[in-house]
Design a protein around this motif. Structure first.
Motif, PDB file in Angstrom:
ATOM      1  N   ASP A 127      -2.568   3.537 -12.536  1.00 41.66           N
ATOM      2  CA  ASP A 127      -3.170   3.902 -13.823  1.00 41.66           C
ATOM      3  C   ASP A 127      -4.628   4.324 -13.656  1.00 41.66           C
ATOM      4  N   ILE A 128      -5.368   3.590 -12.814  1.00 44.26           N
ATOM      5  CA  ILE A 128      -6.776   3.930 -12.595  1.00 44.26           C
ATOM      6  C   ILE A 128      -6.889   5.185 -11.743  1.00 44.26           C
ATOM      7  N   LEU A 129      -6.059   5.284 -10.716  1.00 47.53           N
ATOM      8  CA  LEU A 129      -6.108   6.455  -9.833  1.00 47.53           C
ATOM      9  C   LEU A 129      -5.773   7.730 -10.588  1.00 47.53           C
ATOM     10  N   GLU A 130      -4.866   7.647 -11.562  1.00 51.60           N
ATOM     11  CA  GLU A 130      -4.551   8.822 -12.381  1.00 51.60           C
ATOM     12  C   GLU A 130      -5.793   9.304 -13.130  1.00 51.60           C
ATOM     13  N   GLU A 131      -6.600   8.371 -13.609  1.00 53.98           N
ATOM     14  CA  GLU A 131      -7.820   8.746 -14.329  1.00 53.98           C
ATOM     15  C   GLU A 131      -8.872   9.308 -13.375  1.00 53.98           C
ATOM     16  N   ILE A 132      -9.049   8.665 -12.220  1.00 53.85           N
ATOM     17  CA  ILE A 132     -10.009   9.173 -11.237  1.00 53.85           C
ATOM     18  C   ILE A 132      -9.603  10.559 -10.772  1.00 53.85           C
ATOM     19  N   ALA A 133      -8.287  10.814 -10.702  1.00 52.68           N
ATOM     20  CA  ALA A 133      -7.774  12.097 -10.227  1.00 52.68           C
ATOM     21  C   ALA A 133      -8.228  13.266 -11.092  1.00 52.68           C
ATOM     22  N   LYS A 134      -8.711  13.001 -12.303  1.00 50.40           N
ATOM     23  CA  LYS A 134      -9.260  14.073 -13.127  1.00 50.40           C
ATOM     24  C   LYS A 134     -10.531  14.636 -12.488  1.00 50.40           C
ATOM     25  N   VAL A 135     -11.171  13.818 -11.630  1.00 50.78           N
ATOM     26  CA  VAL A 135     -12.263  14.295 -10.770  1.00 50.78           C
ATOM     27  C   VAL A 135     -11.672  14.632  -9.401  1.00 50.78           C
ATOM     28  N   TYR A 136     -11.151  13.624  -8.713  1.00 52.28           N
ATOM     29  CA  TYR A 136     -10.438  13.779  -7.431  1.00 52.28           C
ATOM     30  C   TYR A 136     -10.051  12.397  -6.945  1.00 52.28           C
ATOM     31  N   ALA A 137      -8.787  12.224  -6.590  1.00 52.49           N
ATOM     32  CA  ALA A 137      -8.308  10.984  -5.979  1.00 52.49           C
ATOM     33  C   ALA A 137      -7.244  11.334  -4.955  1.00 52.49           C
ATOM     34  N   ALA A 138      -7.357  10.751  -3.778  1.00 52.87           N
ATOM     35  CA  ALA A 138      -6.361  10.922  -2.722  1.00 52.87           C
ATOM     36  C   ALA A 138      -5.982   9.549  -2.196  1.00 52.87           C
ATOM     37  N   VAL A 139      -4.706   9.379  -1.884  1.00 54.34           N
ATOM     38  CA  VAL A 139      -4.218   8.151  -1.253  1.00 54.34           C
ATOM     39  C   VAL A 139      -3.463   8.552  -0.001  1.00 54.34           C
ATOM     40  N   SER A 140      -3.940   8.073   1.146  1.00 53.95           N
ATOM     41  CA  SER A 140      -3.286   8.344   2.431  1.00 53.95           C
ATOM     42  C   SER A 140      -2.640   7.065   2.939  1.00 53.95           C
ATOM     43  N   PHE A 141      -1.374   7.157   3.270  1.00 52.86           N
ATOM     44  CA  PHE A 141      -0.623   6.014   3.799  1.00 52.86           C
ATOM     45  C   PHE A 141      -0.495   6.170   5.309  1.00 52.86           C
ATOM     46  N   THR A 142      -0.982   5.192   6.053  1.00 54.33           N
ATOM     47  CA  THR A 142      -0.827   5.231   7.503  1.00 54.33           C
ATOM     48  C   THR A 142       0.617   4.915   7.869  1.00 54.33           C
ATOM     49  N   ILE A 143       1.235   5.826   8.596  1.00 58.57           N
ATOM     50  CA  ILE A 143       2.607   5.644   9.078  1.00 58.57           C
ATOM     51  C   ILE A 143       2.628   6.054  10.546  1.00 58.57           C
ATOM     52  N   THR A 144       2.963   5.124  11.413  1.00 56.34           N
ATOM     53  CA  THR A 144       2.976   5.387  12.847  1.00 56.34           C
ATOM     54  C   THR A 144       4.387   5.503  13.403  1.00 56.34           C
ATOM     55  N   THR A 145       5.357   4.980  12.674  1.00 50.53           N
ATOM     56  CA  THR A 145       6.756   5.042  13.107  1.00 50.53           C
ATOM     57  C   THR A 145       7.645   5.158  11.873  1.00 50.53           C
ATOM     58  N   ALA A 146       8.761   5.822  12.028  1.00 48.10           N
ATOM     59  CA  ALA A 146       9.724   5.924  10.926  1.00 48.10           C
ATOM     60  C   ALA A 146      10.672   4.739  10.889  1.00 48.10           C
ATOM     61  N   ASP A 147      10.596   3.867  11.873  1.00 49.14           N
ATOM     62  CA  ASP A 147      11.542   2.768  12.044  1.00 49.14           C
ATOM     63  C   ASP A 147      10.943   1.457  11.551  1.00 49.14           C
ATOM     64  N   ASP A 148      11.528   0.861  10.515  1.00 54.31           N
ATOM     65  CA  ASP A 148      11.012  -0.391   9.970  1.00 54.31           C
ATOM     66  C   ASP A 148      10.946  -1.496  11.024  1.00 54.31           C
ATOM     67  N   ALA A 149      11.954  -1.574  11.886  1.00 53.57           N
ATOM     68  CA  ALA A 149      11.994  -2.641  12.894  1.00 53.57           C
ATOM     69  C   ALA A 149      10.832  -2.513  13.869  1.00 53.57           C
ATOM     70  N   LEU A 150      10.569  -1.308  14.350  1.00 52.61           N
ATOM     71  CA  LEU A 150       9.426  -1.099  15.238  1.00 52.61           C
ATOM     72  C   LEU A 150       8.122  -1.319  14.481  1.00 52.61           C
ATOM     73  N   GLY A 151       8.077  -0.891  13.235  1.00 49.11           N
ATOM     74  CA  GLY A 151       6.875  -1.088  12.426  1.00 49.11           C
ATOM     75  C   GLY A 151       6.514  -2.552  12.280  1.00 49.11           C
ATOM     76  N   ARG A 152       7.522  -3.416  12.140  1.00 53.78           N
ATOM     77  CA  ARG A 152       7.244  -4.855  12.006  1.00 53.78           C
ATOM     78  C   ARG A 152       6.605  -5.420  13.274  1.00 53.78           C
ATOM     79  N   LYS A 153       6.911  -4.825  14.421  1.00 50.26           N
ATOM     80  CA  LYS A 153       6.295  -5.280  15.669  1.00 50.26           C
ATOM     81  C   LYS A 153       4.865  -4.767  15.795  1.00 50.26           C
ATOM     82  N   LEU A 154       4.657  -3.519  15.444  1.00 53.16           N
ATOM     83  CA  LEU A 154       3.335  -2.908  15.611  1.00 53.16           C
ATOM     84  C   LEU A 154       2.353  -3.347  14.530  1.00 53.16           C
ATOM     85  N   GLU A 155       2.866  -3.567  13.316  1.00 50.17           N
ATOM     86  CA  GLU A 155       2.022  -3.862  12.148  1.00 50.17           C
ATOM     87  C   GLU A 155       2.614  -5.049  11.396  1.00 50.17           C
ATOM     88  N   PRO A 156       2.576  -6.244  12.011  1.00 48.87           N
ATOM     89  CA  PRO A 156       3.379  -7.371  11.527  1.00 48.87           C
ATOM     90  C   PRO A 156       3.053  -7.867  10.128  1.00 48.87           C
TER      91      PRO A 156
END
Length: 291
Positions: A127-156
């Motif tokens: 809700d807040i990001l939608e309002e900030i986006a009237k100026v500019y808002a970006a959200v970047s999600f760090t993703i290092t692997t497509a595999d949930d099982a490997l992700g749990r090991k790397l980013e527990p």
């Protein structure tokens, strides 16, 4: 993990010149330490002076007041970044709500923002990001692997990759500019075409607009020691391969970096994803796609 309060002297740091990759002019961290405990995290390095990274989270109790005061004094508008030294949406944020309150202050002063996270908790603040986006808002999600099982090991301590993708789908569906930070690409673990293809495809299907790659991983002092220790525990024999290939080098490049990067760019073109962000421009002009 112990969570305790501290008081900060200042909050915002200026970036000069503005960061060209993320478009940042200012940066802040509301916490010290991170509950996600990613095995490759650079914040364990001695230069950051976080003594008990594995067991203690420090909460900057006066952060919101400082942010309000400091933004009121800023004469130059520019994108404020958060998520460089820790994740602004680690589990304790669910009840402390420093990040939510900080976004409210940023909205009040009409500044642009770029949030980098590994957590789907950011959905709470759409809700807040939608309002900030009237100026500019970006959200970047760090993703290092497509595999949930490997992700749990790397980013527990982080939410599964599938939940991050679901968050991209929700936020982008609400018109918020979203993308992926594909950083790091780990030698011998995630530096393969199958992984990159899956990440690009899933990001595009979720509604991401861009992917920012970081091929390889940087390692130094305590960070390297911890990373190698975890590699040996999780992937026996892999730490020896790292030591043989990289020794004490700061940058550890992926296997076949040239072909891998070229394939990545081909995939992004195929799926219509930019490899750079459309950053905030003070005059309001925004570039809608970059390839």
């Amino acid at each position: 993990m112990i969570v305790r309060e501290i008081e900060a002297r200042t909050l915002l740091s200026s970036i000069r010149p503005p960061d060209p990759t993320f478009g940042l002019r200012y940066n802040f961290n509301l916490y010290r330490g991170c509950q996600h405990q990613c095995i490759y995290c650079d914040s364990r390095s001695e230069c950051y002076q976080i003594e008990d990274f594995a067991h203690e989270i420090l909460v900057k109790s006066n952060a919101i007041a400082l942010l309000d005061q400091e933004l009121a004094r800023k004469r130059q508008r520019g994108t404020i970044g958060t998520g460089s030294m820790n994740d602004p949406y680690m589990p304790c944020e669910a009840h402390i709500q420093l990040t939510r309150r900080a976004l409210q202050v940023i909205l009040k002063h009409r500044f642009p923002v770029h949030v980098i996270t590994k957590s789907n908790l950011v959905r709470r603040d759409a809700d807040i990001l939608e309002e900030i986006a009237k100026v500019y808002a970006a959200v970047s999600f760090t993703i290092t692997t497509a595999d949930d099982a490997l992700g749990r090991k790397l980013e527990p301590g982080a939410p599964p990759v599938s939940e991050r993708l679901a968050a991209i789908r929700e936020l982008s569906g609400r018109g918020i500019y979203c993308g992926v930070t594909l950083m790091p690409v780990l030698p011998f673990l995630t530096d393969n075409e199958e992984n990159l293809t899956a990440i690009v495809r899933l990001a595009a299907e979720a509604g991401a607009s861009y992917i920012l790659p970081g091929f390889g991983v940087t390692l130094r002092d305590r960070q390297r020691a911890y990373f190698y220790q975890q590699l040996e525990r999780l992937f026996p024999g892999l730490s020896a391969r790292y030591e043989a290939a990289f020794g004490q080098r700061y940058h550890c490049a992926p296997r076949r970096p040239g072909p891998l990067e070229e394939r990545f760019r081909q995939l992004c073109q195929e799926y219509g994803l930019a490899t750079h962000m459309a950053v905030y421009r003070p005059d309001g002009a925004r570039q809608l796609s970059l390839f």
